[in-house]
Design an enzyme around this catalytic site. Structure first.
Site, PDB file in Angstrom:
ATOM      1  N   ASP A  66      51.654  97.999 -54.004  1.00 18.42           N
ATOM      2  CA  ASP A  66      51.964  96.731 -54.677  1.00 18.42           C
ATOM      3  C   ASP A  66      52.219  97.006 -56.158  1.00 18.42           C
ATOM      4  O   ASP A  66      51.363  96.745 -57.016  1.00 18.42           O
ATOM      5  CB  ASP A  66      50.780  95.753 -54.534  1.00 18.42           C
TER       6      ASP A  66
ATOM      7  N   ASP B  61      52.863  87.921 -43.714  1.00 16.17           N
ATOM      8  CA  ASP B  61      51.685  87.833 -44.575  1.00 16.17           C
ATOM      9  C   ASP B  61      50.822  86.705 -44.012  1.00 16.17           C
ATOM     10  O   ASP B  61      51.299  85.574 -43.851  1.00 16.17           O
ATOM     11  CB  ASP B  61      52.087  87.481 -46.013  1.00 16.17           C
TER      12      ASP B  61
END
Ligand code: 1PR
Length: 568
Positions: A420, A256
């Site tokens: 998500d 990330d």
């Protein structure tokens, strides 16, 4: 100018191939004009994308006839993926488009009833022409190579086909041709440039004109040890050894990435998507963005440690990011110089608007990423909006979404959907119209059930769409893989949400990557033993060196779960 030439028709990531060729000390020149093809001493045709568009480009650029003439001249030719498929008579992917017809047979779609399609991941090969032919071309028995395709040439088993089929590979219940060799033509269905050091050996053998002494010595050792090797090395073309599905489970390292408060691009990692250090509890002030390393360096470390894929997620790209300022393009360019396994980039794959008002459609954004070294793009928020539109239109697309446009141009295998989801607990399934399952852990008030709400903008906004709706819509729109996160498990090191994973697996035919919550090798074992997922991803434990990648693979091997062995 003579030399090695690359036949690129602009359909995807050829940067990795160019980098792989450079890595092994050779130069390569792009074919710019049909006349370049006949000037080449060696020619590589790395087909990417769809069969129909590859052939259409060959014809429209005037490359098809010079290519046939080049092959007929006897000079060395190497085809990769669609570059191999194009040599056949045709493909079910584009039934009205004839292939070059240099080899007999047609390319057919895999059957998705018994396995995920595309065939995406690492698999081994069995030789039909003998180990010597294999090793001469840099292939090694027992080594896994990276495949990504929905169509393949089925292996007929006919005696005469053995004269040009170098290797076959089994995926599920189907055996297909994974490489061909006849005279000057060598081609692979898999991607050597994405197959780690094992793949670099293949490119080296092609460019150097044969295997090196070490490979020959290995061949001699194999022959000495292995009865089967003696058999398959026989020039009388004996029957191939019994085929076996040796498709491996993939381990994905995920990075990330975002800018920290000082403006430096860092690899970060959140707990339940919160990437900031604990701040001042008294004032409620948040701490700095966690800094776990530099993206290019970390990606290289994971490649060397044996990651089967590397994924970058640009986690703040929901803030509009002008295309030319996108720092991830440079990260990809540099990463693809040292990382020779598939690279995925996510974050900001959508229509973007520059400060001067110029709109760049998602297809153009994705194209920039592919040209910079990405093999796949991962779409988050925009996939949720596309799914909402899909249902608003009565269960169909209108051809304009990022998923549809990118899959059409670059193939479904290049489009990943990053999901998500967040649990919404309910006491009883009747409390919601959404698809409900029994929760892995009870809710705060002892609720036994939950549904999974899709979110956008890095989990900041929940939508009235559940995960099952999202993944089925995205598959219908043309996505090729699901990266399944869990906001509840992310960074918690309690293991994956196995119930969620199996529920999604049951809803789609495309491969699924389990993500969020890995804290120990046993969690990967659980993911592969208790669900049918194709790949498992982790971030925090790898960045902090809490669990080495090697020990994850060893734990899986100890449980008889097939993985790609460490490469060197
Ligand atoms: O919406 O298309 O621009 O994409 C944004 C992308 O950024 C999405 O893929 C979304 O998942 C990701 N993202 C946005 N915010 C965050 C955040 O953490 N604040 N990261 C975020 C999501 C999830 C993982 C993580 C696993 C494994 N990170 O992929 O790497 O949960 O972690 P673990 O092994 O440490 O548990 P768009």
């Amino acid at each position: 100018m003579p030399g090695t030439y690359l036949l690129d028709y602009g359909a995807g990531n050829v940067r990795s191939l160019v980098n792989a060729v450079k890595k092994i000390g050779h130069d390569i020149t792009y074919v710019k004009d049909p006349s370049d093809i006949l000037k080449a001493d060696k020619l590589i045709f790395p087909g990417v994308g769809a069969f129909g568009s590859a052939l259409a480009s060959l014809h429209s650029k005037g490359y098809a006839e010079p290519l046939k003439a080049y092959i007929a001249s006897g000079k060395p030719f190497m085809g990769i993926c669609v570059g191999m498929q194009s040599l056949f008579e045709g493909s079910d992917e584009s039934p009205s488009t004839p292939g070059l017809g240099i080899f007999p047979g047609r390319v057919a779609l895999f059957d998705s009833k018994t396995k995920a399609v595309p065939h995406m991941g690492w698999n081994t090969t069995r030789t039909l022409q003998g180990y010597e032919a294999m090793l001469d071309n840099g292939l090694e028995p027992g080594r896994a190579y990276y495949f990504v395709h929905s169509y393949a040439v089925p292996f007929s088993g006919k005696e005469e086909d053995r004269r040009w089929v170098l290797t076959t590979t089994q995926y599920g219940d189907e055996v297909f041709v994974s490489s061909i060799l006849r005279d000057n033509v060598f081609a692979t269905q898999f991607h050597p440039e994405k197959s780690g050091f094992a793949g670099l050996n293949i490119l080296r053998a092609f460019l150097d004109g044969g295997a090196d002494a070490a490979a020959k010595a290995q061949y001699a050792a194999l022959l000495a040890q292995d009865q089967q090797a003696r058999l398959t090395a026989s020039p009388s073309l004996p029957p191939p050894p019994p085929s076996q599905d040796e498709f491996t489970k993939r381990i994905v390292a995920c990075l990330d990435v975002r800018a920290n408060d000082q403006g430096d691009l860092v690899v970060t990692k959140g707990d339940q998507y919160d990437v900031r250090e604990q701040g001042n509890a008294a004032t409620g002030e948040k701490g700095d963005v966690r800094n776990l390393g530099k993206p290019v360096e970390l990606a290289r470390r994971y490649f060397e440690e044996g990651a089967d894929e590397v994924t970058f997620l640009n986690i703040t790209s929901f803030r509009n990011c002008p295309l030319q300022d996108t720092p991830m393009l440079e990260v990809l360019r540099q990463t693809s110089e040292t990382v020779f396994v598939p690279l995925t980039i996510g974050g900001g794959i959508k229509d973007v608007v520059d400060p001067d008002g110029t709109v760049h459609p998602a297809l153009e954004v994705a194209g920039e990423y592919f040209r910079s070294g990405a093999d796949k793009v991962s779409i988050g928020s925009d996939a949720v909006y596309a799914a909402e539109k899909f249902y608003a239109l009565g269960g169909k697309g209108d051809g304009t979404s990022a998923i549809e446009t990118i899959a059409h141009a670059y193939g479904s295998q290049a489009v990943v959907i990053s999901v998500d989801p967040k649990r919404v607990y309910v006491a009883s399934p009747s409390e919601t119209a959404h698809h409900v399952i029994e929760a892995q852990e009870p809710g705060p008030n002892g609720e036994k059930y939950c549904w999974y709400q899709c979110t956008v903008s890095g989990g900041r906004e929940g939508r009235d769409l559940d995960v099952r709706q999202l993944v089925t819509a995205c598959e219908a729109l043309g996505a090729g893989e699901i990266l399944l996160n869990s906001m509840d498990q992310d960074g918690m090191k309690r293991g994956y949400d196995l119930k969620l994973i199996q529920d999604v697996k049951a809803a789609v035919h495309i491969p699924v990557i389990a993500s969020s919550g890995a804290g120990a090798p046993a969690h990967f074992v659980d993911a592969f033993q208790k669900t049918t997922v194709e790949a498992a991803l982790a971030a925090g434990i790898f960045h902090r060196r809490e669990v080495p990648l090697e020990s994850v693979k060893q734990a899986l091997l100890d449980h008889q779960i097939r993985v790609r062995k460490p490469d060197a």
